[in-house]
Design a protein around this motif. Structure first.
Motif, mmCIF file in Angstrom:
data_model
loop_
_atom_site.group_PDB
_atom_site.id
_atom_site.type_symbol
_atom_site.label_atom_id
_atom_site.label_comp_id
_atom_site.label_asym_id
_atom_site.label_seq_id
_atom_site.Cartn_x
_atom_site.Cartn_y
_atom_site.Cartn_z
ATOM 1 N N ILE A 22 0.839 -1.199 0.000
ATOM 2 C CA ILE A 22 0.000 0.000 0.000
ATOM 3 C C ILE A 22 0.875 1.250 0.000
ATOM 4 O O ILE A 22 1.714 1.425 0.879
ATOM 5 N N ARG A 23 0.678 2.107 -0.985
ATOM 6 C CA ARG A 23 1.362 3.406 -0.983
ATOM 7 C C ARG A 23 0.651 4.338 -0.008
ATOM 8 O O ARG A 23 -0.585 4.351 0.076
ATOM 9 N N ARG A 24 1.428 5.124 0.726
ATOM 10 C CA ARG A 24 0.848 5.973 1.759
ATOM 11 C C ARG A 24 1.318 7.420 1.603
ATOM 12 O O ARG A 24 2.453 7.677 1.211
ATOM 13 N N ALA A 34 -6.308 0.564 -5.761
ATOM 14 C CA ALA A 34 -6.504 -0.264 -6.955
ATOM 15 C C ALA A 34 -5.186 -0.741 -7.549
ATOM 16 O O ALA A 34 -5.155 -1.693 -8.335
ATOM 17 N N SER A 35 -4.073 -0.091 -7.180
ATOM 18 C CA SER A 35 -2.752 -0.468 -7.696
ATOM 19 C C SER A 35 -1.876 -1.113 -6.615
ATOM 20 O O SER A 35 -0.645 -1.077 -6.709
ATOM 21 N N MET A 36 -2.500 -1.687 -5.604
ATOM 22 C CA MET A 36 -1.739 -2.362 -4.557
ATOM 23 C C MET A 36 -0.823 -3.433 -5.135
ATOM 24 O O MET A 36 -1.163 -4.096 -6.119
ATOM 25 N N GLN A 37 0.349 -3.607 -4.522
ATOM 26 C CA GLN A 37 1.314 -4.619 -4.985
ATOM 27 C C GLN A 37 1.858 -5.397 -3.783
ATOM 28 O O GLN A 37 3.056 -5.399 -3.510
ATOM 29 N N SER A 55 2.842 -13.544 -5.300
ATOM 30 C CA SER A 55 1.706 -12.646 -5.093
ATOM 31 C C SER A 55 0.410 -13.452 -5.148
ATOM 32 O O SER A 55 0.379 -14.576 -5.651
ATOM 33 N N LEU A 56 -0.662 -12.858 -4.649
ATOM 34 C CA LEU A 56 -1.983 -13.475 -4.686
ATOM 35 C C LEU A 56 -2.794 -12.917 -5.851
ATOM 36 O O LEU A 56 -2.564 -11.794 -6.302
ATOM 37 N N ALA A 57 -3.762 -13.714 -6.316
ATOM 38 C CA ALA A 57 -4.619 -13.257 -7.410
ATOM 39 C C ALA A 57 -5.447 -12.040 -6.985
ATOM 40 O O ALA A 57 -5.680 -11.132 -7.784
ATOM 41 N N ASP A 58 -5.900 -12.017 -5.733
ATOM 42 C CA ASP A 58 -6.665 -10.886 -5.217
ATOM 43 C C ASP A 58 -5.681 -9.828 -4.721
ATOM 44 O O ASP A 58 -5.110 -9.938 -3.637
ATOM 45 N N ARG A 59 -5.494 -8.776 -5.485
ATOM 46 C CA ARG A 59 -4.513 -7.746 -5.165
ATOM 47 C C ARG A 59 -4.930 -6.866 -4.002
ATOM 48 O O ARG A 59 -4.122 -6.067 -3.513
ATOM 49 N N ARG A 60 -6.172 -6.964 -3.550
ATOM 50 C CA ARG A 60 -6.631 -6.144 -2.435
ATOM 51 C C ARG A 60 -6.412 -6.823 -1.079
ATOM 52 O O ARG A 60 -6.877 -6.324 -0.051
ATOM 53 N N LEU A 61 -5.723 -7.952 -1.048
ATOM 54 C CA LEU A 61 -5.356 -8.593 0.209
ATOM 55 C C LEU A 61 -3.927 -8.181 0.551
ATOM 56 O O LEU A 61 -2.989 -8.510 -0.163
ATOM 57 N N SER A 62 -3.778 -7.461 1.652
ATOM 58 C CA SER A 62 -2.476 -6.944 2.061
ATOM 59 C C SER A 62 -1.814 -7.923 3.020
ATOM 60 O O SER A 62 -2.322 -8.179 4.113
ATOM 61 N N MET A 63 -0.672 -8.488 2.602
ATOM 62 C CA MET A 63 0.073 -9.411 3.454
ATOM 63 C C MET A 63 0.878 -8.605 4.468
ATOM 64 O O MET A 63 1.713 -7.788 4.105
ATOM 65 N N ARG A 64 0.635 -8.853 5.779
ATOM 66 C CA ARG A 64 1.183 -7.985 6.811
ATOM 67 C C ARG A 64 2.152 -8.692 7.758
ATOM 68 O O ARG A 64 3.262 -8.241 7.959
ATOM 69 N N HIS A 65 1.714 -9.780 8.383
ATOM 70 C CA HIS A 65 2.512 -10.418 9.429
ATOM 71 C C HIS A 65 2.808 -11.872 9.080
ATOM 72 O O HIS A 65 1.988 -12.549 8.465
ATOM 73 N N LEU A 66 3.993 -12.341 9.508
ATOM 74 C CA LEU A 66 4.485 -13.663 9.143
ATOM 75 C C LEU A 66 4.768 -14.512 10.371
ATOM 76 O O LEU A 66 5.117 -13.998 11.438
ATOM 77 N N ALA A 67 4.644 -15.830 10.210
ATOM 78 C CA ALA A 67 5.079 -16.792 11.231
ATOM 79 C C ALA A 67 5.603 -18.023 10.523
ATOM 80 O O ALA A 67 5.084 -18.429 9.476
ATOM 81 N N LEU A 68 6.643 -18.612 11.095
ATOM 82 C CA LEU A 68 7.270 -19.803 10.533
ATOM 83 C C LEU A 68 6.899 -20.996 11.400
ATOM 84 O O LEU A 68 7.095 -20.970 12.611
ATOM 85 N N SER A 69 6.369 -22.046 10.778
ATOM 86 C CA SER A 69 5.987 -23.221 11.536
ATOM 87 C C SER A 69 7.216 -23.918 12.086
ATOM 88 O O SER A 69 8.215 -24.094 11.381
#
Length: 217
Positions: A22-24, A34-37, A55-69
């Motif tokens: 997301i550009r801010r 609409a141009s999220m990457q 990347s995901l097909a739905d560009r409006r899903l913002s990937m934010r936090h990660l965890a490693l199993s």
């Protein structure tokens, strides 16, 4: 990438980066959704070389936090990676956001969306590994702590309904998962839970880290 938000280092010396995409502008205003990457990227921690990007097909899903199993690396599959990604929906429609998935899983060189199975209102706040090799996800908007298990690929179960659930982390030396909420710290494992009240009223955000002191000889 645009808006790198969370970084993990795995035991093979690779950096995994969640880019919110997301550009801010001024006052943290979100611009041109609409141009999220949003994307997940992997880099060599020594050379800085980019190993891969997904990347995901739905560009409006913002990937934010990660965890490693913690069970992602086994003797038979030493290079296997299982990463959980908490996502936050940025669709124009409120109804679409409320129904959007909150979790994606990276494994076998693929990035897949997990349907919520329960209502997270399109907002994955934080994420941690779970005792069974799955992941726990918090959703402060839905007031829920959720649990994804590897043997139930497309569903999340409700662990708790609680006020303001945010930061999550797992104790590497035990099966305890710690959740920060409005009332205190919840120490959870599959067969029991305990609430440790705050000494003073407070609400944490979506990030914290578990630290341990050296044991006495």
């Amino acid at each position: 990438g645009i808006e790198p938000h969370h970084v993990l280092l795995d035991r093979h010396g690779r950096l995994w980066i969640a880019h919110g995409g997301i550009r801010r502008g001024a006052m943290d205003q979100k611009l041109d959704l609409a141009s999220m990457q949003s994307k997940l990227s992997c880099m060599d921690a020594q050379s800085g070389a980019v190993i891969g990007e997904w990347s995901l097909a739905d560009r409006r899903l913002s990937m934010r936090h990660l965890a490693l199993s913690e069970v992602a690396h086994t003797a038979s599959s030493p290079h296997q990676v299982l990463i959980g990604i908490a996502m936050q929906a940025e669709h124009d429609s409120l109804e679409t956001r409320r129904l959007a998935p909150s979790l994606a899983i990276f494994r076998d060189d693929r990035l897949d969306v997990i349907s919520t199975g329960t209502d997270a209102l399109g907002y994955g706040a934080d994420i941690s590994a779970a005792p069974d090799g799955g992941f726990c996800v918090s959703s402060n908007r839905a007031r829920k702590m959720l649990w994804w298990r590897p043997n139930s690929d497309q569903s999340l179960s409700i662990i708790a309904t609680i006020e303001e659930p945010y930061a999550l982390c797992k104790d590497a030396k035990s099966t305890n998962v710690y959740l920060a909420c409005a009332w205190g710290v919840t120490r959870w494992q599959p067969k029991q839970a305990q609430l440790l009240p705050w000494p003073e009223p407070m609400i944490l955000d979506n990030h914290w880290s578990l630290m341990s002191t050296a044991e006495n000889a």
